[in-house]
Design a protein around this motif. Structure first.
Motif, PDB file in Angstrom:
ATOM      1  N   UNK A   1       0.629  -0.989   0.232  1.00 21.13           N
ATOM      2  CA  UNK A   1      -0.239   0.231  -0.016  1.00 21.13           C
ATOM      3  C   UNK A   1       0.691   1.169  -0.060  1.00 21.13           C
ATOM      4  N   UNK A   2       1.516   1.435   0.605  1.00 18.49           N
ATOM      5  CA  UNK A   2       3.468   2.073  -0.087  1.00 18.49           C
ATOM      6  C   UNK A   2       2.976   3.108  -0.911  1.00 18.49           C
ATOM      7  N   UNK A   3       3.220   1.768  -2.006  1.00 25.07           N
ATOM      8  CA  UNK A   3       4.058   2.515  -3.530  1.00 25.07           C
ATOM      9  C   UNK A   3       2.208   2.320  -4.445  1.00 25.07           C
ATOM     10  N   UNK A   4       1.396   1.096  -4.050  1.00 27.25           N
ATOM     11  CA  UNK A   4       0.382   1.076  -4.618  1.00 27.25           C
ATOM     12  C   UNK A   4      -1.112   1.082  -3.952  1.00 27.25           C
ATOM     13  N   UNK A   5      -1.595   2.183  -3.343  1.00 27.93           N
ATOM     14  CA  UNK A   5      -2.647   2.442  -2.532  1.00 27.93           C
ATOM     15  C   UNK A   5      -4.249   1.709  -3.024  1.00 27.93           C
ATOM     16  N   UNK A   6      -4.356   2.713  -3.874  1.00 22.82           N
ATOM     17  CA  UNK A   6      -5.821   1.940  -4.765  1.00 22.82           C
ATOM     18  C   UNK A   6      -5.712   0.635  -5.025  1.00 22.82           C
TER      19      UNK A   6
END
Length: 871
Positions: free
Chosen positions: A23-28
């Motif tokens: 989620x740090x890099x790909x939250x959606x």
């Protein structure tokens, strides 16, 4: 609801943890994945495949793992530290947070910061740093509050394809800055202030320090380093030769106290205690077994033994994880739940991840967890009814036959055969389940480990470690200054070294491979799961075939060649040094320099060799050692130990210093021709390219004369300069030449090259406008270290290149720079463009940033722009 819900709950927690990290890099994408999981659970509940309460539990555990991993990311350093990082020496007060790792004349300590002292005030701060102590290091233990002066530096990983991400490693261990204290520079560098009491850890640290001094005083250096690694968990005294031998023999896991050590000690203790109980008189045994079976008593008494060993070994996080796993497995035996080893492992995973949400990212957790999982799977298959209280069925034979020698011999042979078969099956299972992780992290397929571990591991577990622990206990109880039982311990360790060296010397023992792609590893483990848990034959056979295909691919590691009629040039990020790899489509390879190298940090071993393995390169045609300075050829010795080479080119200058002697020793041992070159050399063919040597000048020319005492400037100007011409493309490697040599090269012949390795790391002393006009490059690469003390590259150099419209790439900011040149196109990629960037979901443009991260995951080679990353 499954019959054993805890393993499913553990999988849900691990899945949530990995989603939280992503989620740090790909939250959606992470939120979408959590919504998809909710939909799947809702569908299973609606179809009565899962109870609503269990579905809610799974989703709650998933969310807890996701939130825990998100919140578990280390916080940045306070602004007071950030503003002064690397610029001034700070006066710091902090507490030793973990056992200090000692080595010869050095130590590494993890410090929990308390305060920064200035002339006017004392500023409270938080965070953790890694402090390197050099010189005569005093005995330090956990809880010591110390005061020291040091420049603190923010971590900065060298960025190379398939390279080790040091930043990520430090983040996982919540280390936010690095510092160094030279204790030989004078008094006042380190002061002891007070001590925060930790009763158990204090006593363990005192014991460890006493044993360190006793071992170093009594054993020879090699045996002492092995003894400390095996008994107290201190690996800082191990030489690189010893580490290489254990790595080549597939037994490197023995050098660190981990799950294998604790498991072996637990096995030995359990077996001895159980045999001792069974050997007591029958009447006593009968009364004892009315309360508990010998198996349960042995399990109960083994727990404190392995706990003592773990604490003596430093009680590090990885050791405590392994202790927890082993403790739960022994607890399952103690409670008569041997059939539920998988559940015990799931409970261990739940506790560990709840305690440290980032634990699944640690290589030690991955290897320990997978190894124990393999043991559980093999034990479950081998013992379909492993109830320790069940009465075994015995053959119907008479007591006379039972007492006969023939029956006893047959029974013993059958027992040994079964034990050997199970041991081999266990070794194969552990190797198969850990192959992808070992290949990804260490670029090695340790096939010889299947054989060596069957001999070395029992020898270490049943003899070396028990004897070493016994000597340790006797030494501590007696308060002796010398290690007790030294003759037996020394001979045992010598025997261990002899075994390991024998396996390491087998032909092809050190089989290096490329790093598997993540998607390949995921499919491989999916196939393993199908083979283990599928109830149908054809899916098992298909999965086994696919897994075997991946194994063959990884072992083969085919060469990654440039496309036809193209060349590929990679400038590696080796810090303040030079290393570049040139490849042709025919498979020819030239290595120009190998970075710096010393006993503490060797760029040849850490960067260049892993890069070559990752490309599938097995041989170097030409190695160019531009000039005998540490930052250029210090790492070549390590590279040439691993890769055969056609010949090595030098400038003919000899220096009697350690790193030059190491290189000469390797070239002599491996029979590599050493060829001094000069501008008098005729063009040399390298695949479809021609190599022109432009410097140093011909020995017959007056410019070739060197003074008796060589200065840095003379060595720089004597660098080997080569120009590679491939069709309509030319590349110019300039070493560290300065303006004097550049002026001389203007008269030597054509210099025009589309690609230029910037001379001397962008130094102002190597800045010649006339030279640049003659070369007329379109692309220039500066090989330079992050925040180096020389101020490279010079602002004047960057300004001149910018005014001449030359695209500049820097290894300290772009990472490794790869240029693929065809007759008509040029594609430039850099490792910094491949790295994922943290995305703040609520900021404008976050969606575009996430899409960019998706592109980086999907595209193997992201193009990068020198101007875009210049500042």
């Amino acid at each position: 609801m499954p019959s054993r819900p805890l393993p499913v709950v553990a999988v849900s927690l691990l899945f949530g943890t990995l989603t939280g990290v992503a989620s740090t890099f790909l939250p959606v994408a992470s939120l979408s994945l959590s919504a998809l999981l909710l939909g799947v659970l809702f569908t299973l509940t609606a179809r009565s495949r899962c109870k609503p309460s269990f579905a809610c539990l799974l989703y709650t555990v998933f969310l807890c793992g996701m939130v825990g991993a998100s919140l578990g990311q280390p916080r940045p350093l306070p602004s007071a530290l950030l503003s002064s990082a690397g610029s001034v020496k700070l006066d710091v007060i902090g507490e030793i947070a973990e056992p200090v790792r000692y080595g010869p004349s050095r130590a590494a300590a993890i410090i929990s910061l308390h305060r920064i002292l200035t002339e006017d005030e004392s500023v409270p701060v938080g965070g953790r740093i890694r402090l390197t102590l050099r010189g005569a290091v005093p005995r330090l233990i956990v809880g010591d509050v110390i005061r020291f002066q040091s420049r603190l530096h923010l971590p900065h990983s060298q960025q190379n394809p398939g390279g080790f991400d040091y930043d990520a490693y430090l983040q996982h261990h919540r280390i936010q800055a690095l510092g160094t204290v030279n204790l030989d520079a004078g008094s006042g560098q380190l002061q002891m202030l007070t001590h925060v009491t930790h009763p158990i850890l204090d006593r363990a640290d005192v014991w460890r320090g006493h044993m360190r001094e006793a071992a170093l005083r009594t054993l020879d250096s090699r045996a002492a380093s092995l003894y400390l690694a095996l008994i107290t968990g201190e690996t800082g005294y191990l030489s690189q030769e010893v580490r290489d031998n254990f790595m080549s023999s597939g037994t490197t896991h023995i050098l660190s106290i981990s799950g294998s050590h604790l498991g072996l000690i637990g096995m030995v203790a359990f077996w001895l205690i159980r045999r001792m109980i069974l050997a007591i008189p029958a009447g006593w045994l009968l009364r004892l077994t009315l309360r508990a079976t010998p198996t349960k008593i042995a399990a109960a008494l083994t727990i404190p033994i392995v706990t003592f060993y773990a604490v003596l070994g430093g009680a590090e996080v990885a050791t405590i994880r392994s202790l927890l796993m082993l403790g739960l497995l022994l607890g399952a035996i103690l409670l008569g739940r041997l059939r539920h080893l998988g559940t015990a492992l799931a409970v261990a995973a739940l506790i560990i991840v709840a305690w440290d949400p980032l634990a699944p990212l640690d290589i030690s957790f991955q290897l320990s967890f997978l190894s124990v999982l393999a043991i559980v799977l093999v034990a479950g298959r081998a013992t379909p009814n492993p109830d320790p209280n069940a009465v075994p069925l015995e053959p119907d034979i008479s007591s006379e036959d039972r007492r006969s020698l023939r029956f006893k011999a047959a029974h013993a042979l059958r027992s040994v055969t079964n034990a050997g078969r199970e041991l081999i099956l266990l070794a194969v299972a552990v190797s198969l389940i850990t192959v992808p992780i070992v290949a990804m992290q260490f670029h090695q397929f340790a096939w010889v480990g299947l054989i060596s571990n069957l001999i070395v591991v029992p020898f270490v577990g049943f003899w070396v470690v028990p004897i070493g622990l016994l000597g340790c206990l006797v030494t501590l109880v007696m308060g002796a200054t010398s290690l007790q039982g030294v003759l037996l311990i020394q001979s045992s360790l010598d025997g261990l070294v002899w075994m390991v060296q024998g396996f390491a010397s087998l032909p092809g023992a050190r089989w290096m491979v490329t790093s598997p792609a993540v998607w390949q590893v995921v499919i491989y483990y999916g196939c393993i799961a199908v083979v283990v848990w599928s109830v149908h034959k054809w899916p098992q056979r298909l999965a086994a075939t696919l897994a075997a295909a991946f194994l063959v691919l990884w072992i083969w590691s085919p060469r990654d060649l440039p496309a036809k009629e193209s060349v590929r040039l990679t400038f590696l990020d080796v810090g303040q040094g030079d290393a570049a790899v040139f490849e042709t489509s025919e498979g020819a390879v030239m290595l120009v320099d190998g970075g710096g190298g010393s006993e503490v940090s060797d760029q040849g071993r850490a960067v260049v060799a892993p890069f070559l393995w990752n490309r599938g390169i097995r041989r170097l045609d030409v190695v160019v050692a531009t000039h005998p300075q540490l930052d250029h050829i210090g790492g070549l010795g390590s590279v040439l130990r691993e890769f055969p080479a056609g010949e090595i080119w030098t400038n003919g200058v000899d220096r009697d210093i350690p790193f030059v002697r190491r290189l000469q020793e390797v070239t002599t041992t491996r029979h590599i021709p050493v060829r001094p070159v000069s501008s008098a050399e005729p063009p040399i063919e390298l695949g479809s390219c021609r190599v022109h040597v432009l410097n140093p000048p011909s020995p017959r020319s007056p410019e070739s004369a060197l003074p008796a005492t060589l200065s840095g400037k003379h060595l720089n100007n004597a660098s080997v300069v080569v120009r590679l011409v491939c069709g309509n493309t030319a590349v110019l490697f300039t070493g560290d030449i300065e303006q004097e040599a550049e002026e001389r090269l203007l008269e030597a012949g054509p210099l025009a090259s589309g690609i230029l390795k910037v001379p001397h790391h962008g130094s102002k002393g190597s800045l010649s406008k006339e030279f640049l006009h003659a070369v007329n490059p379109e692309v220039a690469v500066v090989s330079v270290g992050h925040h180096n003390s020389y101020g490279h590259p010079a602002p004047a150099m960057l300004d001149l290149y910018r005014r001449l419209n030359i695209m500049v790439f820097r290894t300290d900011r772009h990472g490794a720079v790869t240029i693929v040149q065809t007759p008509f196109t040029r594609r430039i990629t850099c490792e910094a463009a491949q790295r994922l960037q943290a995305v703040t979901a609520h900021r404008t443009g976050s969606w575009n940033a996430e899409l960019e991260n998706v592109r980086r995951l999907w595209t193997a080679d992201m193009p990068c722009n020198g101007d875009a990353l210049r500042t």
